[in-house]
Design a protein around this motif. Structure first.
Motif, PDB file in Angstrom:
ATOM      1  N   TYR A 129      35.268  83.203  65.577  1.00  0.00           N
ATOM      2  CA  TYR A 129      34.541  83.541  64.351  1.00  0.00           C
ATOM      3  C   TYR A 129      35.061  84.795  63.656  1.00  0.00           C
ATOM      4  CZ  TYR A 129      31.769  84.803  68.524  1.00  0.00           C
ATOM      5  OH  TYR A 129      31.368  85.182  69.787  1.00  0.00           O
ATOM      6  N   PHE A 130      35.589  85.758  64.400  1.00  0.00           N
ATOM      7  CA  PHE A 130      36.180  86.911  63.714  1.00  0.00           C
ATOM      8  C   PHE A 130      37.574  86.567  63.190  1.00  0.00           C
ATOM      9  CE2 PHE A 130      33.016  89.062  66.480  1.00  0.00           C
ATOM     10  CZ  PHE A 130      32.241  89.581  65.459  1.00  0.00           C
ATOM     11  N   GLU A 131      38.244  85.664  63.883  1.00  0.00           N
ATOM     12  CA  GLU A 131      39.500  85.116  63.369  1.00  0.00           C
ATOM     13  C   GLU A 131      39.255  84.403  62.043  1.00  0.00           C
ATOM     14  OE1 GLU A 131      42.405  81.374  64.605  1.00  0.00           O
ATOM     15  OE2 GLU A 131      41.327  82.445  66.185  1.00  0.00           O
ATOM     16  N   GLN A 132      38.109  83.709  61.937  1.00  0.00           N
ATOM     17  CA  GLN A 132      37.734  83.025  60.692  1.00  0.00           C
ATOM     18  C   GLN A 132      37.695  83.988  59.505  1.00  0.00           C
ATOM     19  OE1 GLN A 132      34.178  80.939  62.332  1.00  0.00           O
ATOM     20  NE2 GLN A 132      34.235  79.859  60.401  1.00  0.00           N
ATOM     21  N   VAL A 133      37.152  85.178  59.749  1.00  0.00           N
ATOM     22  CA  VAL A 133      37.031  86.162  58.675  1.00  0.00           C
ATOM     23  C   VAL A 133      38.407  86.518  58.121  1.00  0.00           C
ATOM     24  CG1 VAL A 133      36.298  88.502  58.086  1.00  0.00           C
ATOM     25  CG2 VAL A 133      34.894  87.103  59.629  1.00  0.00           C
ATOM     26  N   ARG A 134      39.339  86.797  59.015  1.00  0.00           N
ATOM     27  CA  ARG A 134      40.699  87.146  58.578  1.00  0.00           C
ATOM     28  C   ARG A 134      41.349  85.969  57.858  1.00  0.00           C
ATOM     29  NH1 ARG A 134      45.583  86.486  61.013  1.00  0.00           N
ATOM     30  NH2 ARG A 134      44.605  85.789  62.947  1.00  0.00           N
ATOM     31  N   ARG A 135      41.171  84.792  58.402  1.00  0.00           N
ATOM     32  CA  ARG A 135      41.783  83.624  57.779  1.00  0.00           C
ATOM     33  C   ARG A 135      41.125  83.296  56.437  1.00  0.00           C
ATOM     34  NH1 ARG A 135      45.560  81.630  60.853  1.00  0.00           N
ATOM     35  NH2 ARG A 135      45.558  82.053  63.097  1.00  0.00           N
ATOM     36  N   GLY A 136      39.856  83.653  56.292  1.00  0.00           N
ATOM     37  CA  GLY A 136      39.205  83.475  54.999  1.00  0.00           C
ATOM     38  C   GLY A 136      39.853  84.316  53.915  1.00  0.00           C
ATOM     39  N   MET A 137      40.194  85.551  54.249  1.00  0.00           N
ATOM     40  CA  MET A 137      40.892  86.404  53.289  1.00  0.00           C
ATOM     41  C   MET A 137      42.255  85.811  52.921  1.00  0.00           C
ATOM     42  SD  MET A 137      42.520  90.174  53.814  1.00  0.00           S
ATOM     43  CE  MET A 137      43.795  89.405  54.810  1.00  0.00           C
ATOM     44  N   LEU A 138      42.978  85.297  53.915  1.00  0.00           N
ATOM     45  CA  LEU A 138      44.296  84.710  53.659  1.00  0.00           C
ATOM     46  C   LEU A 138      44.184  83.486  52.753  1.00  0.00           C
ATOM     47  CD1 LEU A 138      45.713  84.956  57.292  1.00  0.00           C
ATOM     48  CD2 LEU A 138      46.358  86.392  55.347  1.00  0.00           C
ATOM     49  N   MET A 139      43.153  82.677  52.966  1.00  0.00           N
ATOM     50  CA  MET A 139      42.985  81.489  52.128  1.00  0.00           C
ATOM     51  C   MET A 139      42.555  81.859  50.717  1.00  0.00           C
ATOM     52  SD  MET A 139      44.094  79.078  53.849  1.00  0.00           S
ATOM     53  CE  MET A 139      43.694  77.773  52.703  1.00  0.00           C
ATOM     54  N   ARG A 140      41.803  82.936  50.589  1.00  0.00           N
ATOM     55  CA  ARG A 140      41.444  83.384  49.234  1.00  0.00           C
ATOM     56  C   ARG A 140      42.662  83.956  48.520  1.00  0.00           C
ATOM     57  NH1 ARG A 140      36.655  84.563  52.419  1.00  0.00           N
ATOM     58  NH2 ARG A 140      35.036  83.110  51.706  1.00  0.00           N
ATOM     59  N   MET A 141      43.563  84.564  49.259  1.00  0.00           N
ATOM     60  CA  MET A 141      44.834  84.989  48.660  1.00  0.00           C
ATOM     61  C   MET A 141      45.606  83.770  48.165  1.00  0.00           C
ATOM     62  SD  MET A 141      46.065  87.944  51.376  1.00  0.00           S
ATOM     63  CE  MET A 141      47.574  88.383  50.473  1.00  0.00           C
ATOM     64  N   ALA A 142      45.653  82.733  48.975  1.00  0.00           N
ATOM     65  CA  ALA A 142      46.362  81.513  48.590  1.00  0.00           C
ATOM     66  C   ALA A 142      45.724  80.878  47.369  1.00  0.00           C
ATOM     67  CB  ALA A 142      46.374  80.526  49.765  1.00  0.00           C
ATOM     68  N   LEU A 143      44.390  80.825  47.342  1.00  0.00           N
ATOM     69  CA  LEU A 143      43.688  80.173  46.237  1.00  0.00           C
ATOM     70  C   LEU A 143      43.797  80.976  44.948  1.00  0.00           C
ATOM     71  CD1 LEU A 143      41.886  77.813  45.364  1.00  0.00           C
ATOM     72  CD2 LEU A 143      39.903  79.170  46.049  1.00  0.00           C
ATOM     73  N   GLU A 144      43.568  82.267  45.018  1.00  0.00           N
ATOM     74  CA  GLU A 144      43.632  83.090  43.811  1.00  0.00           C
ATOM     75  C   GLU A 144      45.018  83.021  43.173  1.00  0.00           C
ATOM     76  OE1 GLU A 144      40.320  86.340  45.421  1.00  0.00           O
ATOM     77  OE2 GLU A 144      42.396  86.976  45.109  1.00  0.00           O
ATOM     78  N   SER A 145      46.046  83.166  43.969  1.00  0.00           N
ATOM     79  CA  SER A 145      47.402  83.123  43.416  1.00  0.00           C
ATOM     80  C   SER A 145      47.724  81.744  42.849  1.00  0.00           C
ATOM     81  CB  SER A 145      48.429  83.518  44.478  1.00  0.00           C
ATOM     82  OG  SER A 145      48.373  82.652  45.598  1.00  0.00           O
ATOM     83  N   SER A 146      47.225  80.694  43.477  1.00  0.00           N
ATOM     84  CA  SER A 146      47.511  79.330  43.015  1.00  0.00           C
ATOM     85  C   SER A 146      46.823  79.037  41.689  1.00  0.00           C
ATOM     86  CB  SER A 146      47.060  78.309  44.068  1.00  0.00           C
ATOM     87  OG  SER A 146      47.804  78.436  45.260  1.00  0.00           O
ATOM     88  N   LEU A 147      45.547  79.419  41.554  1.00  0.00           N
ATOM     89  CA  LEU A 147      44.817  79.154  40.315  1.00  0.00           C
ATOM     90  C   LEU A 147      45.375  79.972  39.154  1.00  0.00           C
ATOM     91  CD1 LEU A 147      41.107  78.990  41.595  1.00  0.00           C
ATOM     92  CD2 LEU A 147      42.791  77.152  41.381  1.00  0.00           C
TER      93      LEU A 147
END
Length: 318
Positions: free
Chosen positions: A284-302
């Motif tokens: 679950y703490f790994e999830q938090v870090r990976r959530g930030m990485l996915m938001r980086m991917a999404l923000e840059s893509s949009l």
């Protein structure tokens, strides 16, 4: 994906979701290369509902890409306290920012914002409805643990009625297919019918509804724990009666597979014992870090901002 709003993950194709997972993996191993990918961009975070992890994750994602952040973390700090509508707020903020992340307590608010905005809007959670970026974090965590997001037994435990993270995850996994869901909850917090309909319509997914976590845990590849959310109850007596129904502790973990992954959208109350934190299956703490990485991917893509060094050849058109 350029210029799109993401209210639910249905706004993206499965190929686009797979691309985001691939971008997240690239970002994780190439943070230095992507730190200027969104230079000069501005993210506005409009959070009408309290949040710590989600808001800071969106903001950190943009800052790590080289952009800037504006916004508010409390509706009372905005013109909504003067009676301004969501549409008007978003139209105004669209003149300042390149992309908007919004959380709101009412279902459908993100869709209203997406229609009103002149820039992409990302739903950071709207009531009990959807939370697409949390689902991206969940998918990325599952993929990192198992190398796949299909052919798994996924247990979801606790508040399955009001848990928007649960609804988003189930519906998205159904699009990829070949998942068996074990839905573990009291009768008062059972999975809504529209989510069950999605499982039944998938063609390759299946489900079972059970009450006992201890009996079910041994068959699971993934256990997704949720808290019983006080803010979703109209009657405090019901909340107090149900909040301690399911608690994951070391005794239950002994019954689980050695490879099982425990996920939780956080914050937790007492549904996962602190003694579980040191278990390598706790993700679950790994999830938090990976959530930030996915938001980086999404923000840059949009925004249409390329990640330096990333191979775009597999990218699928929107």
């Amino acid at each position: 994906m350029i210029g799109k709003s993401v209210v639910t993950l249905d706004d993206l194709t499965t190929d686009q979701i797979s691309l985001l997972l691939r971008k997240g993996n690239y970002i994780e191993h190439n943070m230095a290369k992507v730190r200027h990918a969104c230079d000069g961009r501005i993210l506005a975070t409009l959070f009408y509902e309290p949040s710590t992890r989600t808001r800071l994750s969106f903001e950190t994602a943009m800052l790590r890409l080289g952009g800037h952040v504006i916004g508010f973390s409390n509706a009372q700090n905005s013109s909504v306290s003067k009676g301004e509508t969501i549409s008007d707020t978003v139209r105004v903020v669209s003149t300042f920012a390149d992309i908007i992340a919004m959380r709101h307590p009412k279902e459908g608010a993100a869709l209203v914002a997406a229609h009103a905005a002149d820039v992409p809007v990302i739903n950071g959670g709207d009531g009990g409805h959807m939370h697409p970026t949390q689902t991206l974090a969940d998918l990325f965590t599952i993929q990192a643990r198992f190398g796949r997001i299909t052919n798994l037994v996924v247990g979801l435990c606790g508040d399955l009625m009001f848990g928007r993270t649960v609804h988003s995850l189930i519906e998205t996994l159904c699009r990829f297919g070949n998942v068996h869901f074990v839905l573990i909850s009291p009768d008062e917090l059972k999975t809504p019918r529209y989510v069950i309909d999605r499982i039944e319509a998938s063609g390759t997914c299946s489900y079972e509804e059970v009450h006992d976590l201890q009996d079910a845990i041994g068959k699971l590849d993934v256990l997704y724990m949720t808290r019983v959310q006080k803010e979703r109850f109209f009657n405090e007596d019901d909340y107090l009666r149900l909040r301690d129904t399911y608690i994951l502790d070391p005794a239950k973990m002994k019954l689980a597979k050695p490879t099982m992954a425990v996920l939780h959208p956080l914050p937790r109350v007492n549904e996962i014992s602190f003694d579980v934190d040191s278990d390598p299956r706790a993700a679950y703490f790994e999830q938090v870090r990976r959530g930030m990485l996915m938001r980086m991917a999404l923000e840059s893509s949009l925004l249409g901002d390329r990640l330096p060094g990333f191979d775009e050849t597999e990218e699928v058109a929107a």
